[in-house]
Scaffold this motif. Sequence first.
Motif, PDB file in Angstrom:
ATOM      1  N   LEU A 164       0.955  -1.024  -0.019  1.00  0.00           N
ATOM      2  CA  LEU A 164       0.037  -0.008  -0.171  1.00  0.00           C
ATOM      3  C   LEU A 164       0.814   1.029  -0.185  1.00  0.00           C
ATOM      4  CD1 LEU A 164      -2.807  -0.475   2.203  1.00  0.00           C
ATOM      5  CD2 LEU A 164      -3.518  -0.572  -0.177  1.00  0.00           C
ATOM      6  N   LEU A 165       2.349   1.093   1.129  1.00  0.00           N
ATOM      7  CA  LEU A 165       2.734   2.131   0.729  1.00  0.00           C
ATOM      8  C   LEU A 165       3.640   2.995  -1.158  1.00  0.00           C
ATOM      9  CD1 LEU A 165       4.827   2.388   3.648  1.00  0.00           C
ATOM     10  CD2 LEU A 165       2.671   3.812   2.993  1.00  0.00           C
ATOM     11  N   VAL A 166       3.757   1.595  -1.185  1.00  0.00           N
ATOM     12  CA  VAL A 166       3.981   1.415  -2.944  1.00  0.00           C
ATOM     13  C   VAL A 166       3.079   2.722  -3.778  1.00  0.00           C
ATOM     14  CG1 VAL A 166       4.794   0.213  -4.819  1.00  0.00           C
ATOM     15  CG2 VAL A 166       6.085  -0.452  -2.768  1.00  0.00           C
ATOM     16  N   ILE A 167       1.930   2.203  -3.550  1.00  0.00           N
ATOM     17  CA  ILE A 167       1.029   2.618  -4.391  1.00  0.00           C
ATOM     18  C   ILE A 167       0.333   4.350  -3.941  1.00  0.00           C
ATOM     19  CG2 ILE A 167      -2.057   2.683  -4.472  1.00  0.00           C
ATOM     20  CD1 ILE A 167      -1.722  -0.907  -3.804  1.00  0.00           C
ATOM     21  N   PHE A 168       0.464   4.198  -2.385  1.00  0.00           N
ATOM     22  CA  PHE A 168       0.415   6.214  -1.892  1.00  0.00           C
ATOM     23  C   PHE A 168       1.515   6.596  -2.415  1.00  0.00           C
ATOM     24  CE2 PHE A 168      -1.747   4.624   2.484  1.00  0.00           C
ATOM     25  CZ  PHE A 168      -2.761   3.912   1.543  1.00  0.00           C
ATOM     26  N   ARG A 169       3.527   5.902  -2.551  1.00  0.00           N
ATOM     27  CA  ARG A 169       3.915   7.398  -3.344  1.00  0.00           C
ATOM     28  C   ARG A 169       3.764   7.339  -4.387  1.00  0.00           C
ATOM     29  NH1 ARG A 169       7.407   3.152   0.641  1.00  0.00           N
ATOM     30  NH2 ARG A 169       7.871   4.822   2.094  1.00  0.00           N
ATOM     31  N   ALA A 170       3.254   6.313  -5.015  1.00  0.00           N
ATOM     32  CA  ALA A 170       2.914   6.430  -6.935  1.00  0.00           C
ATOM     33  C   ALA A 170       1.600   7.446  -7.417  1.00  0.00           C
ATOM     34  CB  ALA A 170       2.166   5.385  -7.501  1.00  0.00           C
ATOM     35  N   VAL A 171       0.660   7.677  -5.557  1.00  0.00           N
ATOM     36  CA  VAL A 171      -0.241   8.301  -5.966  1.00  0.00           C
ATOM     37  C   VAL A 171       0.304   9.831  -6.157  1.00  0.00           C
ATOM     38  CG1 VAL A 171      -2.260   9.506  -5.127  1.00  0.00           C
ATOM     39  CG2 VAL A 171      -1.577   7.036  -5.025  1.00  0.00           C
ATOM     40  N   LEU A 172       1.590  10.226  -5.477  1.00  0.00           N
ATOM     41  CA  LEU A 172       1.989  11.198  -4.751  1.00  0.00           C
ATOM     42  C   LEU A 172       2.908  11.721  -6.138  1.00  0.00           C
ATOM     43  CD1 LEU A 172       3.478  11.272  -1.158  1.00  0.00           C
ATOM     44  CD2 LEU A 172       1.323  12.777  -1.600  1.00  0.00           C
ATOM     45  N   ARG A 173       3.909  10.431  -6.507  1.00  0.00           N
ATOM     46  CA  ARG A 173       4.147  11.105  -8.187  1.00  0.00           C
ATOM     47  C   ARG A 173       3.496  11.337  -9.270  1.00  0.00           C
ATOM     48  NH1 ARG A 173       7.431   5.888  -6.290  1.00  0.00           N
ATOM     49  NH2 ARG A 173       9.385   6.934  -5.556  1.00  0.00           N
ATOM     50  N   LEU A 174       2.095  11.612  -9.293  1.00  0.00           N
ATOM     51  CA  LEU A 174       1.051  11.610  -9.846  1.00  0.00           C
ATOM     52  C   LEU A 174       0.763  13.239  -9.886  1.00  0.00           C
ATOM     53  CD1 LEU A 174      -1.348   9.150 -10.185  1.00  0.00           C
ATOM     54  CD2 LEU A 174      -0.206   9.363 -12.207  1.00  0.00           C
ATOM     55  N   HIS A 175       0.669  13.199  -8.628  1.00  0.00           N
ATOM     56  CA  HIS A 175       0.822  14.822  -8.184  1.00  0.00           C
ATOM     57  C   HIS A 175       1.799  15.731  -8.516  1.00  0.00           C
ATOM     58  CE1 HIS A 175      -2.866  13.901  -6.400  1.00  0.00           C
ATOM     59  NE2 HIS A 175      -3.684  13.904  -6.295  1.00  0.00           N
ATOM     60  N   GLY A 176       2.668  15.406  -9.199  1.00  0.00           N
ATOM     61  CA  GLY A 176       4.191  16.118  -9.382  1.00  0.00           C
ATOM     62  C   GLY A 176       5.366  15.843  -8.184  1.00  0.00           C
ATOM     63  N   VAL A 177       4.455  15.391  -7.020  1.00  0.00           N
ATOM     64  CA  VAL A 177       5.136  16.092  -5.905  1.00  0.00           C
ATOM     65  C   VAL A 177       6.055  14.484  -5.678  1.00  0.00           C
ATOM     66  CG1 VAL A 177       4.998  15.971  -2.422  1.00  0.00           C
ATOM     67  CG2 VAL A 177       3.057  16.213  -4.409  1.00  0.00           C
ATOM     68  N   LYS A 178       7.313  14.496  -5.437  1.00  0.00           N
ATOM     69  CA  LYS A 178       8.494  13.639  -4.487  1.00  0.00           C
ATOM     70  C   LYS A 178       7.959  13.014  -3.399  1.00  0.00           C
ATOM     71  CE  LYS A 178      13.195  11.911  -3.780  1.00  0.00           C
ATOM     72  NZ  LYS A 178      14.825  13.160  -4.496  1.00  0.00           N
ATOM     73  N   PRO A 179       7.472  11.581  -3.238  1.00  0.00           N
ATOM     74  CA  PRO A 179       7.137  11.144  -1.663  1.00  0.00           C
ATOM     75  C   PRO A 179       8.141  11.330  -0.206  1.00  0.00           C
ATOM     76  CG  PRO A 179       7.105   9.855  -3.420  1.00  0.00           C
ATOM     77  CD  PRO A 179       7.885  10.576  -3.727  1.00  0.00           C
TER      78      PRO A 179
ATOM     79  N   VAL B 123      -1.346  11.501   1.043  1.00  0.00           N
ATOM     80  CA  VAL B 123      -2.341  10.845   0.355  1.00  0.00           C
ATOM     81  C   VAL B 123      -3.338  11.016   0.778  1.00  0.00           C
ATOM     82  CG1 VAL B 123      -2.713   9.464  -0.884  1.00  0.00           C
ATOM     83  CG2 VAL B 123      -0.133   9.488  -1.102  1.00  0.00           C
ATOM     84  N   ALA B 124      -3.868  10.748   1.899  1.00  0.00           N
ATOM     85  CA  ALA B 124      -5.407  11.322   2.744  1.00  0.00           C
ATOM     86  C   ALA B 124      -6.008  12.135   2.297  1.00  0.00           C
ATOM     87  CB  ALA B 124      -5.115  10.500   4.041  1.00  0.00           C
ATOM     88  N   ALA B 125      -5.135  13.243   2.996  1.00  0.00           N
ATOM     89  CA  ALA B 125      -5.670  14.206   2.644  1.00  0.00           C
ATOM     90  C   ALA B 125      -5.737  15.075   0.913  1.00  0.00           C
ATOM     91  CB  ALA B 125      -4.659  16.039   3.504  1.00  0.00           C
ATOM     92  N   ARG B 126      -5.008  14.423  -0.020  1.00  0.00           N
ATOM     93  CA  ARG B 126      -4.927  14.741  -1.222  1.00  0.00           C
ATOM     94  C   ARG B 126      -6.804  13.938  -1.910  1.00  0.00           C
ATOM     95  NH1 ARG B 126      -1.112  17.567  -3.984  1.00  0.00           N
ATOM     96  NH2 ARG B 126       0.436  17.339  -2.341  1.00  0.00           N
ATOM     97  N   CYS B 127      -6.573  12.492  -1.396  1.00  0.00           N
ATOM     98  CA  CYS B 127      -7.572  11.534  -2.229  1.00  0.00           C
ATOM     99  C   CYS B 127      -9.007  11.763  -0.817  1.00  0.00           C
ATOM    100  CB  CYS B 127      -6.946  10.285  -2.045  1.00  0.00           C
ATOM    101  SG  CYS B 127      -5.873  10.316  -3.021  1.00  0.00           S
TER     102      CYS B 127
ATOM    103  N   PHE C 284      -9.863  10.197   2.460  1.00  0.00           N
ATOM    104  CA  PHE C 284      -9.941   9.588   3.024  1.00  0.00           C
ATOM    105  C   PHE C 284      -9.377   9.560   3.889  1.00  0.00           C
ATOM    106  CE2 PHE C 284      -6.325   7.756   0.243  1.00  0.00           C
ATOM    107  CZ  PHE C 284      -5.498   7.770   1.775  1.00  0.00           C
ATOM    108  N   ASP C 285      -9.341   8.756   5.011  1.00  0.00           N
ATOM    109  CA  ASP C 285      -9.466   8.343   7.334  1.00  0.00           C
ATOM    110  C   ASP C 285      -8.258   7.776   7.158  1.00  0.00           C
ATOM    111  OD1 ASP C 285      -9.076   9.016   9.502  1.00  0.00           O
ATOM    112  OD2 ASP C 285     -10.648   7.032  10.098  1.00  0.00           O
ATOM    113  N   ALA C 286      -6.852   8.719   7.427  1.00  0.00           N
ATOM    114  CA  ALA C 286      -5.717   8.072   7.323  1.00  0.00           C
ATOM    115  C   ALA C 286      -4.722   7.853   8.038  1.00  0.00           C
ATOM    116  CB  ALA C 286      -4.482   8.876   7.737  1.00  0.00           C
ATOM    117  N   ALA C 287      -6.242   7.785   9.646  1.00  0.00           N
ATOM    118  CA  ALA C 287      -6.369   6.623  10.952  1.00  0.00           C
ATOM    119  C   ALA C 287      -5.997   5.056  11.183  1.00  0.00           C
ATOM    120  CB  ALA C 287      -7.389   6.985  11.813  1.00  0.00           C
ATOM    121  N   PRO C 288      -6.902   4.316  10.008  1.00  0.00           N
ATOM    122  CA  PRO C 288      -6.095   3.047  10.033  1.00  0.00           C
ATOM    123  C   PRO C 288      -5.077   3.160   9.214  1.00  0.00           C
ATOM    124  CG  PRO C 288      -8.897   3.657   9.396  1.00  0.00           C
ATOM    125  CD  PRO C 288      -7.547   5.421   8.889  1.00  0.00           C
ATOM    126  N   PHE C 289      -4.073   3.933   8.430  1.00  0.00           N
ATOM    127  CA  PHE C 289      -2.792   3.567   7.692  1.00  0.00           C
ATOM    128  C   PHE C 289      -1.871   3.861   9.619  1.00  0.00           C
ATOM    129  CE2 PHE C 289      -6.151   4.103   4.356  1.00  0.00           C
ATOM    130  CZ  PHE C 289      -5.447   3.116   3.699  1.00  0.00           C
TER     131      PHE C 289
END
Length: 251
Positions: A161-176, A187-191, A193-198
């Motif tokens: 899941l962290l790999v996916i999250f880092r890819a999401v940030l790269r999609l926004h032009g952000v270096k994780p 990622v939670a703030a951008r998308c 969803f609730d970050a608490a479970p993660f």
Amino acid sequence: MARASMSLDDLVQQLRQVHGESLKAVVLYGSAASGEQVVGHSDFNVLVIVSSIDVVQMRSLGQTMRAWQEAGNPPVLVLTEQEWLRSADIFPMEYADILERHRLLHGTLALTELVVDQQHLRLQTEQEAMGKLLRLRRGVMVAGTDAARQTDLLRSSYSALLVIFRAVLRLHGVKPERDAMRVIQDVAARCGFDAAPFTSVSALVRGSALSNGEVETVLAGYVRSMDVLVEYLDRFTPPPAAPEVNSPVPS
């Protein structure tokens, strides 16, 4: 089986014995390459570049690759030099991770003109997120009300899941960032969803305990958040000005 049963040095040595001069590069990438791994829970992701490979060499590496995977590591990614130079379009998440953070264990890695296209990255990120959601749903069904199985499901899914999250940030032009908690929060703030479970699972992977009741609550929130992420990625279009992932750090 303990990871110590086969080290990175052992792997490189056995690859050199089998491939000889055909072995062009052995590269460690992902969290372990930048010192972010969680001992006992993070994978050693290894890329191997060869000039050519045949069935005889593959068979010769059978025992080595079995030992590597039995030590808790994912399969080694083996590409020829030509495949490495032309496959960024079909493995954009992996290439983005390798270009951004890697450690050369042997040889040299060709990086000139390698670019990860944002549209390719968006498609694979959505595919991987959807695939992870489907596997989570199956895992929840198999675990049922067994708290131990639920906990194992949370732990085992975290790294991917962290790999996916880092890819999401790269999609926004952000270096994780290197810090996993900050990646999760961003990622939670951008998308939406609730970050608490993660963050709870991040603490679990690092040795914290969850009560049986907490496990069920965290797992339910985990799946709900993945639902939101998949829906977000389905609608997402990379911003036109987003930089391409083509600026690797020196090895």
